[in-house]
Every structure is written in structure tokens, then in C-alpha cells.
Write a protein that holds these residues in place. Structure first.
Motif, PDB file in Angstrom:
ATOM      1  N   THR A   5       6.659  -0.766   2.202  1.00  0.00           N
ATOM      2  CA  THR A   5       6.202  -1.910   2.994  1.00  0.00           C
ATOM      3  C   THR A   5       4.813  -1.680   3.584  1.00  0.00           C
ATOM      4  O   THR A   5       4.368  -2.407   4.456  1.00  0.00           O
ATOM      5  N   THR A   6       4.136  -0.629   3.101  1.00  0.00           N
ATOM      6  CA  THR A   6       2.770  -0.400   3.581  1.00  0.00           C
ATOM      7  C   THR A   6       1.809  -0.364   2.407  1.00  0.00           C
ATOM      8  O   THR A   6       2.150   0.102   1.322  1.00  0.00           O
ATOM      9  N   ASP A   7       0.606  -0.850   2.638  1.00  0.00           N
ATOM     10  CA  ASP A   7      -0.462  -0.865   1.629  1.00  0.00           C
ATOM     11  C   ASP A   7       0.006  -1.454   0.296  1.00  0.00           C
ATOM     12  O   ASP A   7      -0.238  -0.901  -0.774  1.00  0.00           O
ATOM     13  N   LEU A   8       0.673  -2.575   0.424  1.00  0.00           N
ATOM     14  CA  LEU A   8       1.239  -3.203  -0.771  1.00  0.00           C
ATOM     15  C   LEU A   8       0.186  -3.911  -1.601  1.00  0.00           C
ATOM     16  O   LEU A   8      -0.612  -4.684  -1.067  1.00  0.00           O
ATOM     17  N   LYS A   9       0.219  -3.661  -2.901  1.00  0.00           N
ATOM     18  CA  LYS A   9      -0.642  -4.423  -3.811  1.00  0.00           C
ATOM     19  C   LYS A   9       0.261  -5.458  -4.478  1.00  0.00           C
ATOM     20  O   LYS A   9       1.215  -5.115  -5.182  1.00  0.00           O
ATOM     21  N   VAL A  10      -0.054  -6.728  -4.202  1.00  0.00           N
ATOM     22  CA  VAL A  10       0.827  -7.804  -4.657  1.00  0.00           C
ATOM     23  C   VAL A  10       0.126  -8.634  -5.723  1.00  0.00           C
ATOM     24  O   VAL A  10      -1.023  -9.048  -5.538  1.00  0.00           O
ATOM     25  N   LYS A  33       4.384  -7.243  12.433  1.00  0.00           N
ATOM     26  CA  LYS A  33       5.558  -6.862  11.657  1.00  0.00           C
ATOM     27  C   LYS A  33       5.225  -5.627  10.835  1.00  0.00           C
ATOM     28  O   LYS A  33       4.069  -5.371  10.519  1.00  0.00           O
ATOM     29  N   SER A  34       6.260  -4.875  10.473  1.00  0.00           N
ATOM     30  CA  SER A  34       6.017  -3.562   9.865  1.00  0.00           C
ATOM     31  C   SER A  34       5.742  -3.632   8.358  1.00  0.00           C
ATOM     32  O   SER A  34       6.306  -2.886   7.573  1.00  0.00           O
ATOM     33  N   VAL A  35       4.909  -4.563   7.953  1.00  0.00           N
ATOM     34  CA  VAL A  35       4.529  -4.683   6.542  1.00  0.00           C
ATOM     35  C   VAL A  35       3.015  -4.818   6.498  1.00  0.00           C
ATOM     36  O   VAL A  35       2.443  -5.575   7.276  1.00  0.00           O
ATOM     37  N   SER A  36       2.356  -4.072   5.587  1.00  0.00           N
ATOM     38  CA  SER A  36       0.915  -4.285   5.460  1.00  0.00           C
ATOM     39  C   SER A  36       0.556  -4.478   3.989  1.00  0.00           C
ATOM     40  O   SER A  36       0.999  -3.736   3.121  1.00  0.00           O
ATOM     41  N   PHE A  37      -0.200  -5.540   3.764  1.00  0.00           N
ATOM     42  CA  PHE A  37      -0.608  -5.874   2.395  1.00  0.00           C
ATOM     43  C   PHE A  37      -2.028  -5.363   2.189  1.00  0.00           C
ATOM     44  O   PHE A  37      -2.928  -5.709   2.950  1.00  0.00           O
ATOM     45  N   SER A  38      -2.222  -4.530   1.161  1.00  0.00           N
ATOM     46  CA  SER A  38      -3.591  -4.040   0.981  1.00  0.00           C
ATOM     47  C   SER A  38      -4.396  -4.987   0.103  1.00  0.00           C
ATOM     48  O   SER A  38      -5.586  -5.158   0.299  1.00  0.00           O
ATOM     49  N   HIS A  39      -3.735  -5.670  -0.851  1.00  0.00           N
ATOM     50  CA  HIS A  39      -4.524  -6.541  -1.722  1.00  0.00           C
ATOM     51  C   HIS A  39      -3.633  -7.542  -2.460  1.00  0.00           C
ATOM     52  O   HIS A  39      -2.484  -7.248  -2.763  1.00  0.00           O
ATOM     53  N   PHE A  40      -4.199  -8.718  -2.740  1.00  0.00           N
ATOM     54  CA  PHE A  40      -3.520  -9.720  -3.572  1.00  0.00           C
ATOM     55  C   PHE A  40      -4.327  -9.907  -4.852  1.00  0.00           C
ATOM     56  O   PHE A  40      -5.541 -10.149  -4.795  1.00  0.00           O
ATOM     57  N   HIS A  41      -3.651  -9.783  -5.992  1.00  0.00           N
ATOM     58  CA  HIS A  41      -4.289 -10.049  -7.285  1.00  0.00           C
ATOM     59  C   HIS A  41      -3.645 -11.307  -7.842  1.00  0.00           C
ATOM     60  O   HIS A  41      -2.419 -11.346  -8.037  1.00  0.00           O
ATOM     61  N   VAL A  42      -4.446 -12.336  -8.081  1.00  0.00           N
ATOM     62  CA  VAL A  42      -3.854 -13.613  -8.488  1.00  0.00           C
ATOM     63  C   VAL A  42      -4.455 -14.129  -9.790  1.00  0.00           C
ATOM     64  O   VAL A  42      -5.615 -13.850 -10.131  1.00  0.00           O
ATOM     65  N   SER A  43      -3.633 -14.914 -10.517  1.00  0.00           N
ATOM     66  CA  SER A  43      -4.086 -15.563 -11.754  1.00  0.00           C
ATOM     67  C   SER A  43      -5.281 -16.445 -11.464  1.00  0.00           C
ATOM     68  O   SER A  43      -5.360 -17.042 -10.395  1.00  0.00           O
ATOM     69  N   GLN A  71      -1.937  -9.411 -17.950  1.00  0.00           N
ATOM     70  CA  GLN A  71      -1.683  -7.968 -17.855  1.00  0.00           C
ATOM     71  C   GLN A  71      -2.603  -7.318 -16.808  1.00  0.00           C
ATOM     72  O   GLN A  71      -2.205  -6.352 -16.150  1.00  0.00           O
ATOM     73  N   VAL A  72      -3.808  -7.891 -16.620  1.00  0.00           N
ATOM     74  CA  VAL A  72      -4.728  -7.285 -15.637  1.00  0.00           C
ATOM     75  C   VAL A  72      -4.144  -7.365 -14.221  1.00  0.00           C
ATOM     76  O   VAL A  72      -4.406  -6.511 -13.383  1.00  0.00           O
ATOM     77  N   ILE A  73      -3.333  -8.396 -13.984  1.00  0.00           N
ATOM     78  CA  ILE A  73      -2.701  -8.527 -12.659  1.00  0.00           C
ATOM     79  C   ILE A  73      -1.652  -7.429 -12.489  1.00  0.00           C
ATOM     80  O   ILE A  73      -1.576  -6.766 -11.451  1.00  0.00           O
ATOM     81  N   LEU A  74      -0.878  -7.196 -13.560  1.00  0.00           N
ATOM     82  CA  LEU A  74       0.138  -6.134 -13.484  1.00  0.00           C
ATOM     83  C   LEU A  74      -0.530  -4.776 -13.299  1.00  0.00           C
ATOM     84  O   LEU A  74      -0.050  -3.937 -12.532  1.00  0.00           O
ATOM     85  N   ASP A  75      -1.641  -4.568 -14.003  1.00  0.00           N
ATOM     86  CA  ASP A  75      -2.271  -3.254 -13.983  1.00  0.00           C
ATOM     87  C   ASP A  75      -2.853  -2.908 -12.618  1.00  0.00           C
ATOM     88  O   ASP A  75      -3.162  -1.746 -12.355  1.00  0.00           O
ATOM     89  N   SER A  76      -3.013  -3.923 -11.745  1.00  0.00           N
ATOM     90  CA  SER A  76      -3.572  -3.605 -10.429  1.00  0.00           C
ATOM     91  C   SER A  76      -2.599  -3.902  -9.290  1.00  0.00           C
ATOM     92  O   SER A  76      -2.997  -3.919  -8.123  1.00  0.00           O
TER      93      SER A  76
END
Ligand SMILES: NC(=O)c1ccc[n+]([C@@H]2O[C@H](COP(=O)([O-])OP(=O)(O)OC[C@H]3O[C@@H](n4cnc5c(N)ncnc54)[C@H](OP(=O)(O)O)[C@@H]3O)[C@@H](O)[C@H]2O)c1
Length: 279
Positions: A5-10, A33-43, A71-76
Motif C-alpha cells: 500500500t506504499t509507493d504504488l505504481k498503478v 490514509k495509509s496508502v501512497s500512490f507513486s505514479h499512474f500510467h494510463v492509456s 504492454q507499456v502500461i504493464l511494464d511500468s
């Protein structure tokens, strides 16, 4: 690596209405809240929505894929939300290679089945989920349904307003039924308004008062909804011998609650493809 739940790459494959609502909800979560998102990669698909997310949260948080290759989204990314239309699911999945040590897949596709997602993604069953939510998750007013349960994913989805973890897809289907009673809820408000107008109340006052009164009632119910006996308590609180207590009895006598049961049976029949849903 399992999902944390920390530094999530979504990553979001498909970025239409529901994906953009989820990403916005994650993006604006208040950090307490105890969740941190580090980055969002979107279509790059649905360019207006992906560009709006980029404009809202900036390039340090959001990357819009430069090519149409998903696939580039999955790879990151570690956590992948699959948000395409049902008819696009098979083709999109067939072009993706998941990493069983890295990826967790969450499908928003309403018709997708867990077994089919596991077979197509070749991910272990523990890393494949289905989720249902409404666009109100963008403002943290939604409640997600998740199958199968996953404590780390649950913490992440709580950020969107709330989450119910379902043991089976069958339970998830049944939990969808109250959301299919949104139309009847509005019909009750309309019925109350129309009755008041018939009785001589100005329509603007009737509409405003009905909307605000039911909002207050819903807020009291929401405050009690974590308690399995909360709704019973609210009914119990009605003044003995009072008008609300009598209204419940009158509606019972008129078969309204039995009719609701039958309407819910009908919705289930339709959701499971076992009939038309007509009562
Ligand atoms: N809307 C809701 O309230 C809601 C709620 C719960 C679940 N769902 C489910 O969520 C899924 C998406 O619904 P939605 O309402 O968000 O639909 P939507 O707005 O039409 O979004 C679908 C997205 O998929 C993209 N797409 C199509 N083909 C693609 C491909 N080959 N690769 C990558 N992206 C592709 C579309 O891009 P383009 O626009 O560029 O074609 C669009 O961004 C559906 O399966 C639906 O059942 C929706």
C-alpha cells in the motif's frame, strides 16, 4: 513481489468513464490514509480523460502512454486496472503479457469472470480480482465490491469511499442488487413530491423539501451502516405509537416490503441470466 500500500505504481488499460473516476479518486485521496500512490500510467485512449488526469495531477504523478501498445502500461505498473468494454476484453487481454511476480490484475469489465481472467492473464489466482464500483468513487462517495478478498487491495480501495470484499462472484452479484434499486428510490421521491403538489404544496417547495429530508434520513442510516443491527435500531427508535411506526405497519399491511423482495428476486434472475426479471 506482492502488492503493497506504499509507493504504488498503478496502470489503467482503457481510460474511459470508470477508469478516470477511479484514478481521480486515488489522486485526490487526502494522504491521511495509509496508502501512497507513486505514479499512474494510463492509456492514451479516451484522450480527453487521460489528458485531464495529467493536467490535474501533473507529470510527476501521471504518465499517458505514448503508444497504443497497452504492454507499456504493464511494464511500468504493479497494480493493473482493466477498464475496457466487454467486447474489447478478449482482444486486449490476448495482447498482454503479465508478470506473475509483479502484477495484480483488477478487472472492471462487468461481464468478466475470474476463471476466464486467470486463464487469459496466466497470473496466479491470488493476483486476479474483479471489482465493481460507480463513478462516484471519483469523489470518494462510492463503495467498491471486490472478489476474491484481499486485505491490501481492500486498504487501497477504501480510499475511494469504502469496499466490501466478497468471498465469491455469486455474493458479488447479489450485492449489486441495491444499486439496481436506485431508479425506484427516485420514483419514491417523485411520488412524495407529486402527492404533496396534489395537496396544494408549491412544486418547488415540495421538490426541495423531499430531497433534503431524504438526504438527512440517508445520512442517519449511513452513520449506522457498519453496525449489522443499525437499521433495526433506527426502526426501534421511532416513537412508540407514533406516525412513523404506524407508517411501517401500514406499508407492511399493503405488501410493500414483500413487493420489494419480489423485485429483488427479479433483478437477481436478470443478473444471472435466468430470466427476464419481470415480476
Ligand atoms: N461506467 C460505469 O459506471 C461503470 C461502472 C462499473 C463498471 N463499468 C465497466 O467498466 C468497463 C469500462 O466502462 P466505461 O463506462 O468506462 O466505458 P468507456 O468510457 O467506453 O471506456 C472504455 C475505454 O476502453 C478504451 N479502449 C477501447 N479499446 C481499447 C484497447 N484496445 N486498448 C486500450 N483501451 C481501449 C476506450 O478508448 P476510446 O474511448 O479511445 O475508444 C475507453 O477509454 C466496462 O466493461 C463496464 O462494464 C463501468
Amino acid at each position: 513481489m506482492s502488492i503493497t500500500t506504499t509507493d504504488l505504481k498503478v496502470g489503467f488499460v482503457g481510460f474511459g468513464t470508470i477508469a478516470s473516476a477511479i484514478a481521480t479518486g486515488f489522486g485526490i485521496h487526502d494522504g491521511s490514509k495509509s496508502v501512497s500512490f507513486s505514479h499512474f500510467h494510463v492509456s492514451q485512449r479516451s484522450a480527453a480523460k487521460s489528458q485531464a488526469l495529467l493536467a490535474q495531477f501533473g507529470a510527476s504523478k501521471v504518465t499517458v502512454a505514448e503508444s497504443s501498445d497497452n504492454q507499456v502500461i504493464l511494464d511500468s505498473s504493479d497494480l493493473i486496472f482493466l477498464c475496457v468494454l466487454p467486447e474489447q476484453l478478449e482482444t486486449v487481454l490476448s495482447q498482454l503479457t503479465f508478470d506473475p511476480d509483479r502484477h495484480t490484475l483488477v478487472s472492471l469489465v462487468s461481464t468478466s469472470k475470474i476463471d476466464q481472467l486467470i486463464a487469459s492473464s496466466k497470473l496466479p489466482a491470488s493476483r486476479v480480482h474483479k471489482m465493481i464500483c460507480l463513478p462516484s468513487v471519483a469523489t470518494h462517495d462510492g463503495t467498491c465490491l471486490l472478489v476474491p478478498p484481499s486485505p491490501p487491495l481492500n486498504s487501497i480501495l477504501e480510499v475511494l469511499g469504502g469496499c466490501v470484499q466478497c468471498e465469491t462472484e455469486d455474493i458479488m452479484t447479489k450485492l449489486m442488487i441495491p444499486a439496481c434499486l436506485m431508479g425506484p428510490y427516485y420514483a419514491i421521491l417523485k411520488n412524495n413530491r407529486d402527492w404533496l403538489v396534489k395537496m396544494g404544496v408549491p412544486v418547488e417547495d415540495a421538490s426541495y423539501f423531499v430531497g433534503r429530508t431524504y438526504l438527512g434520513i440517508a445520512k442517519d442510516a449511513e452513520a449506522k451502516c457498519r453496525d449489522p443491527k443499525g437499521f433495526d435500531d433506527l426502526i426501534e427508535e421511532q416513537t412508540p405509537g407514533g406516525i412513523n411506526e404506524q407508517s411501517i405497519k401500514n406499508l407492511e399491511k399493503l405488501g410493500i416490503f414483500g413487493a420489494y423482495d419480489k423485485a429483488m428476486d427479479g433483478i437477481l434472475e436478470r443478473l444471472t441470466g435466468k430470466g427476464s426479471g419481470e415480476c
